[in-house]
Design a protein around this motif. Structure first.
Motif, PDB file in Angstrom:
ATOM      1  N   GLN A 283      20.500  -2.247  12.856  1.00 20.57           N
ATOM      2  CA  GLN A 283      19.975  -1.224  11.957  1.00 20.57           C
ATOM      3  C   GLN A 283      19.260  -1.865  10.771  1.00 20.57           C
ATOM      4  OE1 GLN A 283      23.022   1.351  10.366  1.00 20.57           O
ATOM      5  NE2 GLN A 283      21.562   2.817   9.511  1.00 20.57           N
ATOM      6  N   VAL A 284      19.855  -2.902  10.207  1.00 23.95           N
ATOM      7  CA  VAL A 284      19.243  -3.604   9.082  1.00 23.95           C
ATOM      8  C   VAL A 284      17.945  -4.287   9.517  1.00 23.95           C
ATOM      9  CG1 VAL A 284      19.539  -5.494   7.436  1.00 23.95           C
ATOM     10  CG2 VAL A 284      21.432  -3.924   7.882  1.00 23.95           C
ATOM     11  N   ALA A 285      17.965  -4.911  10.708  1.00 23.78           N
ATOM     12  CA  ALA A 285      16.756  -5.572  11.213  1.00 23.78           C
ATOM     13  C   ALA A 285      15.628  -4.562  11.433  1.00 23.78           C
ATOM     14  CB  ALA A 285      17.075  -6.309  12.512  1.00 23.78           C
ATOM     15  N   SER A 286      15.972  -3.384  11.947  1.00 26.40           N
ATOM     16  CA  SER A 286      14.956  -2.347  12.175  1.00 26.40           C
ATOM     17  C   SER A 286      14.344  -1.880  10.855  1.00 26.40           C
ATOM     18  CB  SER A 286      15.572  -1.165  12.917  1.00 26.40           C
ATOM     19  OG  SER A 286      16.052  -1.552  14.191  1.00 26.40           O
ATOM     20  N   MET A 287      15.200  -1.707   9.839  1.00 25.62           N
ATOM     21  CA  MET A 287      14.682  -1.286   8.539  1.00 25.62           C
ATOM     22  C   MET A 287      13.778  -2.360   7.936  1.00 25.62           C
ATOM     23  SD  MET A 287      17.675   0.811   6.536  1.00 25.62           S
ATOM     24  CE  MET A 287      18.966  -0.413   6.760  1.00 25.62           C
ATOM     25  N   ASP A 288      14.145  -3.619   8.131  1.00 27.20           N
ATOM     26  CA  ASP A 288      13.320  -4.702   7.604  1.00 27.20           C
ATOM     27  C   ASP A 288      11.945  -4.713   8.274  1.00 27.20           C
ATOM     28  OD1 ASP A 288      13.111  -7.169   5.938  1.00 27.20           O
ATOM     29  OD2 ASP A 288      12.874  -8.117   7.889  1.00 27.20           O
ATOM     30  N   GLU A 289      11.925  -4.517   9.587  1.00 27.30           N
ATOM     31  CA  GLU A 289      10.642  -4.451  10.293  1.00 27.30           C
ATOM     32  C   GLU A 289       9.823  -3.251   9.845  1.00 27.30           C
ATOM     33  OE1 GLU A 289      11.438  -4.469  14.440  1.00 27.30           O
ATOM     34  OE2 GLU A 289      12.289  -6.496  14.466  1.00 27.30           O
ATOM     35  N   LEU A 290      10.494  -2.113   9.662  1.00 33.49           N
ATOM     36  CA  LEU A 290       9.783  -0.916   9.208  1.00 33.49           C
ATOM     37  C   LEU A 290       9.212  -1.126   7.811  1.00 33.49           C
ATOM     38  CD1 LEU A 290       8.930   2.011   9.591  1.00 33.49           C
ATOM     39  CD2 LEU A 290      11.201   2.725   8.789  1.00 33.49           C
ATOM     40  N   LEU A 291       9.975  -1.774   6.935  1.00 29.22           N
ATOM     41  CA  LEU A 291       9.471  -2.047   5.589  1.00 29.22           C
ATOM     42  C   LEU A 291       8.265  -2.974   5.625  1.00 29.22           C
ATOM     43  CD1 LEU A 291      12.630  -2.469   3.311  1.00 29.22           C
ATOM     44  CD2 LEU A 291      10.825  -0.756   3.113  1.00 29.22           C
ATOM     45  N   SER A 292       8.281  -3.939   6.544  1.00 28.79           N
ATOM     46  CA  SER A 292       7.120  -4.828   6.681  1.00 28.79           C
ATOM     47  C   SER A 292       5.883  -4.031   7.075  1.00 28.79           C
ATOM     48  CB  SER A 292       7.406  -5.920   7.719  1.00 28.79           C
ATOM     49  OG  SER A 292       8.476  -6.750   7.300  1.00 28.79           O
ATOM     50  N   SER A 293       6.063  -3.094   8.010  1.00 26.54           N
ATOM     51  CA  SER A 293       4.938  -2.245   8.429  1.00 26.54           C
ATOM     52  C   SER A 293       4.471  -1.354   7.283  1.00 26.54           C
ATOM     53  CB  SER A 293       5.344  -1.393   9.625  1.00 26.54           C
ATOM     54  OG  SER A 293       5.732  -2.197  10.722  1.00 26.54           O
ATOM     55  N   ILE A 294       5.434  -0.802   6.523  1.00 21.63           N
ATOM     56  CA  ILE A 294       5.073   0.049   5.390  1.00 21.63           C
ATOM     57  C   ILE A 294       4.334  -0.760   4.328  1.00 21.63           C
ATOM     58  CG2 ILE A 294       6.006   1.443   3.514  1.00 21.63           C
ATOM     59  CD1 ILE A 294       8.292   2.249   5.353  1.00 21.63           C
ATOM     60  N   LEU A 295       4.778  -2.008   4.104  1.00 21.18           N
ATOM     61  CA  LEU A 295       4.103  -2.859   3.124  1.00 21.18           C
ATOM     62  C   LEU A 295       2.672  -3.154   3.545  1.00 21.18           C
ATOM     63  CD1 LEU A 295       4.190  -4.571   0.576  1.00 21.18           C
ATOM     64  CD2 LEU A 295       5.156  -6.444   1.942  1.00 21.18           C
ATOM     65  N   GLN A 296       2.468  -3.438   4.840  1.00 22.37           N
ATOM     66  CA  GLN A 296       1.107  -3.674   5.336  1.00 22.37           C
ATOM     67  C   GLN A 296       0.246  -2.430   5.171  1.00 22.37           C
ATOM     68  OE1 GLN A 296       1.481  -5.066   9.359  1.00 22.37           O
ATOM     69  NE2 GLN A 296       2.447  -6.997   8.766  1.00 22.37           N
ATOM     70  N   ALA A 297       0.842  -1.264   5.461  1.00 21.12           N
ATOM     71  CA  ALA A 297       0.091  -0.016   5.307  1.00 21.12           C
ATOM     72  C   ALA A 297      -0.258   0.233   3.845  1.00 21.12           C
ATOM     73  CB  ALA A 297       0.907   1.150   5.869  1.00 21.12           C
ATOM     74  N   ALA A 298       0.678  -0.075   2.943  1.00 24.53           N
ATOM     75  CA  ALA A 298       0.415   0.120   1.514  1.00 24.53           C
ATOM     76  C   ALA A 298      -0.702  -0.798   1.029  1.00 24.53           C
ATOM     77  CB  ALA A 298       1.699  -0.121   0.709  1.00 24.53           C
ATOM     78  N   LEU A 299      -0.660  -2.056   1.484  1.00 19.49           N
ATOM     79  CA  LEU A 299      -1.709  -2.994   1.094  1.00 19.49           C
ATOM     80  C   LEU A 299      -3.061  -2.577   1.673  1.00 19.49           C
ATOM     81  CD1 LEU A 299       0.207  -6.384   1.500  1.00 19.49           C
ATOM     82  CD2 LEU A 299      -0.304  -5.148  -0.616  1.00 19.49           C
ATOM     83  N   ALA A 300      -3.047  -2.103   2.932  1.00 17.21           N
ATOM     84  CA  ALA A 300      -4.297  -1.654   3.548  1.00 17.21           C
ATOM     85  C   ALA A 300      -4.851  -0.432   2.820  1.00 17.21           C
ATOM     86  CB  ALA A 300      -4.053  -1.328   5.023  1.00 17.21           C
ATOM     87  N   ARG A 301      -3.934   0.456   2.422  1.00 22.34           N
ATOM     88  CA  ARG A 301      -4.393   1.648   1.706  1.00 22.34           C
ATOM     89  C   ARG A 301      -4.952   1.272   0.333  1.00 22.34           C
ATOM     90  NH1 ARG A 301      -0.905   7.137   0.326  1.00 22.34           N
ATOM     91  NH2 ARG A 301      -2.662   8.306  -0.520  1.00 22.34           N
ATOM     92  N   THR A 302      -4.332   0.311  -0.326  1.00 26.83           N
ATOM     93  CA  THR A 302      -4.844  -0.159  -1.614  1.00 26.83           C
ATOM     94  C   THR A 302      -6.221  -0.784  -1.454  1.00 26.83           C
ATOM     95  OG1 THR A 302      -2.587  -0.572  -2.410  1.00 26.83           O
ATOM     96  CG2 THR A 302      -4.389  -1.690  -3.554  1.00 26.83           C
TER      97      THR A 302
END
Length: 370
Positions: A283-302
């Motif tokens: 569960q923790v590993a999945s959240m970490d991967e999801l956060l990485s994807s969210i961070l990439q999306a945030a940077l792309a949106r910026t």
């Protein structure tokens, strides 16, 4: 979930000179992992002897091991942040290995399981979710502590570090499960490990809500800057991961290997804890991967927002360049210039500027620059 021995701290313990046996009441409205006030006189939180799964009348910490050995039971001694001298005194009586004693005093250990002849030493991290109204770039989300467990044939000693843990409820619950306590000190180790993993499950569930909030914010129509908040949550999640992931090897040893102080009947219990630990780890590993994807999306949106701003600035700069060029040419004040004597020259130039700017505006608007 927690790793302490009591929320109602025993201010005094029978057998410890100069300390009256009184108790401080637990404050109302507190959570199950609670700070227990440290008594400067003694690190002992609770000491009890169990025979045939039942708690015996109170005995002093100095006499508990002898009583437990004579009656073929075991003693559960709970300590809170003992000093080197205090733990050395207990180590001599219980014949604890000096390397394990050193680890128990220093704290900040990695979760592990060590086998010393006929005794075990296990380190577990404890965790608590830190409540907050709104996640910021500096929010503390996960608070960790430690509990060390010394396990022998007739004793189990728990040493906790941190102010958010408590094993009082666990002790009371175990005392109502006589069949489990009859299996010996390893039953206490199982109960502590199970409580620790259950608490990490709760922490992971709460952290998931923060992840969901960040995901909603990143993909909302409003323009937000969430990169710093995402990075902070990833750091907190890494702390949780370091506490849970290393437990796989110790729990696997307890569930599968033949260990003298762990009866065969306890293996199925540790297998159940191992299964829960692996679930939390995934569960923790999945959240970490999801956060990485969210961070990439945030940077792309910026980056996309920056590009849009750049295009808008460029479009307006192009339109401003038209009147700047025309007025700049007619502002040179040479005597012989075309149309200087024309009656409609001034309004004609203004009209030309408006027409050119209007065509430019339409073109930029059609192409999405404005």
């Amino acid at each position: 979930m927690s790793t302490t021995d009591s929320d109602d701290r025993a201010v005094g313990v029978p057998g410890v000179p100069g300390v009256p046996p009184t108790r401080r009441p637990r404050p109302a409205g507190t959570s199950r992992w609670q700070p227990a006030p440290r008594d400067s006189a003694t690190p002992v939180v609770d000491c009890a002897v169990y025979v045939d799964g039942q708690r015996q009348p109170e005995v002093s910490a100095d006499d508990a091991l002898q009583v437990a050995t004579e009656r073929d039971g075991f003693v559960w001694l709970g300590l809170h942040e003992p000093t080197q001298e205090e733990l050395d005194h207990i180590a001599q009586r219980y014949e604890l290995h000096p390397l394990a004693v050193e680890d128990a005093v220093e704290a900040h250990q990695r979760p592990k399981l060590e086998n010393y002849d006929d005794a075990l030493f296990m380190v577990l991290k404890t965790g608590r979710y830190v409540e907050h109204e709104h996640l910021t770039a500096t929010s503390e989300v996960v608070d960790t502590g430690e509990v060390m467990v010394f396990l022998g044939q007739h004793y189990v000693i728990t040493v906790r570090h941190g102010d958010h843990s408590g094993l009082k409820e666990l002790r009371h619950r175990l005392e109502g499960q006589r069949d489990l306590l009859c299996l010996g000190p390893s039953a206490v180790l199982y109960a502590i490990a199970d409580l620790v993993i259950d608490n990490f499950t709760d922490v992971a569930t709460d952290v998931e809500e923060d992840v969901a909030e960040l995901e909603t914010s990143v993909f909302s129509p409003e323009r937000t800057d969430d990169a710093a908040r995402i990075y902070q949550l990833k750091r907190e999640l890494l702390q949780l991961r370091r506490a849970v992931a290393p437990l796989e090897i110790p729990l696997t040893k307890l569930a599968e290997r033949q260990i003298d102080v762990v009866p065969d009947e306890m293996r199925s219990y540790f297998r159940d804890v191992l299964d829960h630990a692996l679930r939390v780890r995934d569960q923790v590993a999945s959240m970490d991967e999801l956060l990485s994807s969210i961070l990439q999306a945030a940077l792309a949106r910026t980056s996309l927002s920056d590009n849009e701003d750049t295009r808008k600035i460029s479009a307006w700069a192009a339109m401003i360049a038209v009147p700047t060029l025309i007025t700049g040419v007619y502002g040179m004040n040479f005597q012989h210039m075309p149309e200087l004597s024309w009656r409609w020259g001034y309004p004609g130039v203004l009209l030309l500027i408006l027409v050119v700017c209007w065509f430019l505006y339409r073109g930029f608007k059609r192409n999405g620059w404005l």
